[in-house]
Design a protein around this motif. Sequence first.
Motif, PDB file in Angstrom:
ATOM      1  N   VAL A  39       0.840  -1.204   0.000  1.00  0.00           N
ATOM      2  CA  VAL A  39       0.000   0.000   0.000  1.00  0.00           C
ATOM      3  C   VAL A  39       0.872   1.249   0.000  1.00  0.00           C
ATOM      4  O   VAL A  39       0.657   2.180  -0.793  1.00  0.00           O
ATOM      5  CB  VAL A  39      -0.937   0.001   1.225  1.00  0.00           C
ATOM      6  CG1 VAL A  39      -1.699   1.331   1.312  1.00  0.00           C
ATOM      7  CG2 VAL A  39      -1.926  -1.156   1.155  1.00  0.00           C
TER       8      VAL A  39
ATOM      9  N   ASN B  40       2.640   1.887  -3.311  1.00  0.00           N
ATOM     10  CA  ASN B  40       1.737   2.412  -4.347  1.00  0.00           C
ATOM     11  C   ASN B  40       1.523   3.912  -4.174  1.00  0.00           C
ATOM     12  O   ASN B  40       1.460   4.660  -5.155  1.00  0.00           O
ATOM     13  CB  ASN B  40       0.400   1.679  -4.310  1.00  0.00           C
ATOM     14  CG  ASN B  40       0.486   0.273  -4.875  1.00  0.00           C
ATOM     15  OD1 ASN B  40       1.386  -0.041  -5.650  1.00  0.00           O
ATOM     16  ND2 ASN B  40      -0.436  -0.585  -4.482  1.00  0.00           N
ATOM     17  N   VAL B  41       1.398   4.362  -2.908  1.00  0.00           N
ATOM     18  CA  VAL B  41       1.255   5.798  -2.639  1.00  0.00           C
ATOM     19  C   VAL B  41       2.508   6.530  -3.106  1.00  0.00           C
ATOM     20  O   VAL B  41       2.436   7.579  -3.764  1.00  0.00           O
ATOM     21  CB  VAL B  41       1.016   6.052  -1.137  1.00  0.00           C
ATOM     22  CG1 VAL B  41       1.096   7.551  -0.829  1.00  0.00           C
ATOM     23  CG2 VAL B  41      -0.336   5.510  -0.712  1.00  0.00           C
TER      24      VAL B  41
ATOM     25  N   LYS C  70       2.742   6.695  -6.989  1.00  0.00           N
ATOM     26  CA  LYS C  70       1.824   7.666  -7.588  1.00  0.00           C
ATOM     27  C   LYS C  70       2.327   9.085  -7.368  1.00  0.00           C
ATOM     28  O   LYS C  70       2.309   9.915  -8.290  1.00  0.00           O
ATOM     29  CB  LYS C  70       0.424   7.510  -7.001  1.00  0.00           C
ATOM     30  CG  LYS C  70      -0.570   8.510  -7.593  1.00  0.00           C
ATOM     31  CD  LYS C  70      -1.988   8.291  -7.124  1.00  0.00           C
ATOM     32  CE  LYS C  70      -2.924   9.314  -7.763  1.00  0.00           C
ATOM     33  NZ  LYS C  70      -4.326   9.114  -7.336  1.00  0.00           N
TER      34      LYS C  70
ATOM     35  N   VAL D 227      -5.016   5.432   4.040  1.00  0.00           N
ATOM     36  CA  VAL D 227      -4.833   5.630   2.608  1.00  0.00           C
ATOM     37  C   VAL D 227      -6.139   5.365   1.872  1.00  0.00           C
ATOM     38  O   VAL D 227      -6.803   4.351   2.122  1.00  0.00           O
ATOM     39  CB  VAL D 227      -3.738   4.686   2.062  1.00  0.00           C
ATOM     40  CG1 VAL D 227      -3.620   4.803   0.547  1.00  0.00           C
ATOM     41  CG2 VAL D 227      -2.395   4.988   2.723  1.00  0.00           C
TER      42      VAL D 227
ATOM     43  N   LYS E  43      -8.087   3.845  -0.692  1.00  0.00           N
ATOM     44  CA  LYS E  43      -7.765   2.643  -1.461  1.00  0.00           C
ATOM     45  C   LYS E  43      -7.910   2.863  -2.960  1.00  0.00           C
ATOM     46  O   LYS E  43      -7.092   2.386  -3.753  1.00  0.00           O
ATOM     47  CB  LYS E  43      -8.667   1.489  -1.019  1.00  0.00           C
ATOM     48  CG  LYS E  43      -8.324   0.145  -1.648  1.00  0.00           C
ATOM     49  CD  LYS E  43      -9.175  -0.971  -1.063  1.00  0.00           C
ATOM     50  CE  LYS E  43      -8.789  -2.334  -1.642  1.00  0.00           C
ATOM     51  NZ  LYS E  43      -9.596  -3.427  -1.033  1.00  0.00           N
TER      52      LYS E  43
ATOM     53  N   GLN F 110      -5.373   5.966  -3.967  1.00  0.00           N
ATOM     54  CA  GLN F 110      -4.002   5.714  -3.534  1.00  0.00           C
ATOM     55  C   GLN F 110      -3.315   6.999  -3.076  1.00  0.00           C
ATOM     56  O   GLN F 110      -2.148   7.261  -3.406  1.00  0.00           O
ATOM     57  CB  GLN F 110      -3.209   5.022  -4.652  1.00  0.00           C
ATOM     58  CG  GLN F 110      -3.738   3.644  -4.995  1.00  0.00           C
ATOM     59  CD  GLN F 110      -2.895   2.915  -6.028  1.00  0.00           C
ATOM     60  OE1 GLN F 110      -2.124   3.516  -6.773  1.00  0.00           O
ATOM     61  NE2 GLN F 110      -3.035   1.602  -6.085  1.00  0.00           N
ATOM     62  N   ASN F 111      -4.068   7.793  -2.312  1.00  0.00           N
ATOM     63  CA  ASN F 111      -3.559   9.008  -1.703  1.00  0.00           C
ATOM     64  C   ASN F 111      -3.673   8.889  -0.191  1.00  0.00           C
ATOM     65  O   ASN F 111      -4.543   8.180   0.318  1.00  0.00           O
ATOM     66  CB  ASN F 111      -4.368  10.241  -2.142  1.00  0.00           C
ATOM     67  CG  ASN F 111      -4.169  10.566  -3.610  1.00  0.00           C
ATOM     68  OD1 ASN F 111      -3.111  10.320  -4.176  1.00  0.00           O
ATOM     69  ND2 ASN F 111      -5.199  11.124  -4.232  1.00  0.00           N
TER      70      ASN F 111
END
Length: 219
Positions: free
Chosen positions: A33, A36-37, A40, A165, A167, A170-171
């Motif tokens: 997780v 991914n943040v 991005k 976060v 989901k 993804q912020n």
Amino acid sequence: MKKIVLMGMLMGSVVFNSVAQSGGQNDPKAKSVLDNVSKKFKSLKSVAADFVLKVHGANNSVADSRKGTVYLKGPKYKVTMEGQEIISDNKTSWTYSKDVNEVTINSVDQGATTITPAKLFTNFYDKDFLYRLAGETSEKGKTLQNIEMTPTDKSKSIFKVILSVDKKQQNIARMKVFEKNGNQYTYEITNFKPNANVSDATFTFDPKKYPGVEVVDLR
């Protein structure tokens, strides 16, 4: 109100000065997780995000609540809150206090482990925290993935951070910081603007815009 430099979403920026220590295992699901943040965020040219900072006392009552905005462009950032601005171009930092019309200037320590607003969205977590996925919650039509983080340096005043976060997007939606003295600080992102129109001039302090400002240069 106690000042927290989040370094900042902050700062307000929030700032953690951590010294990594060995021991403990990280949750691979939580790492996925967080990665991914980070991925991005690194793909964006700039970010502007509105947030609300809530300070809770030991009895969990809200002692203070303030709104602010953070602007990010690579490692550069600017945080504006009521009565305060924190600016960094990644070489120099300026902290402006409106009530005394004073700005304090410091050099940025490139080797420091302090978490800046920019670092918050990237992979700062790998060295200074242990983390695990603490489940999902539904809030305001969003599914939040909640990650519990504990500093590897147990001597610090902060003993836990819960990062929530979004989901789907993804912020980072919220960060809650717990101190050993019972105080809690919640940063909630209320509006996230990717690739916002942010000029480089945003990340420098222009004294001409602050008539009579007292400059304290600590470089």
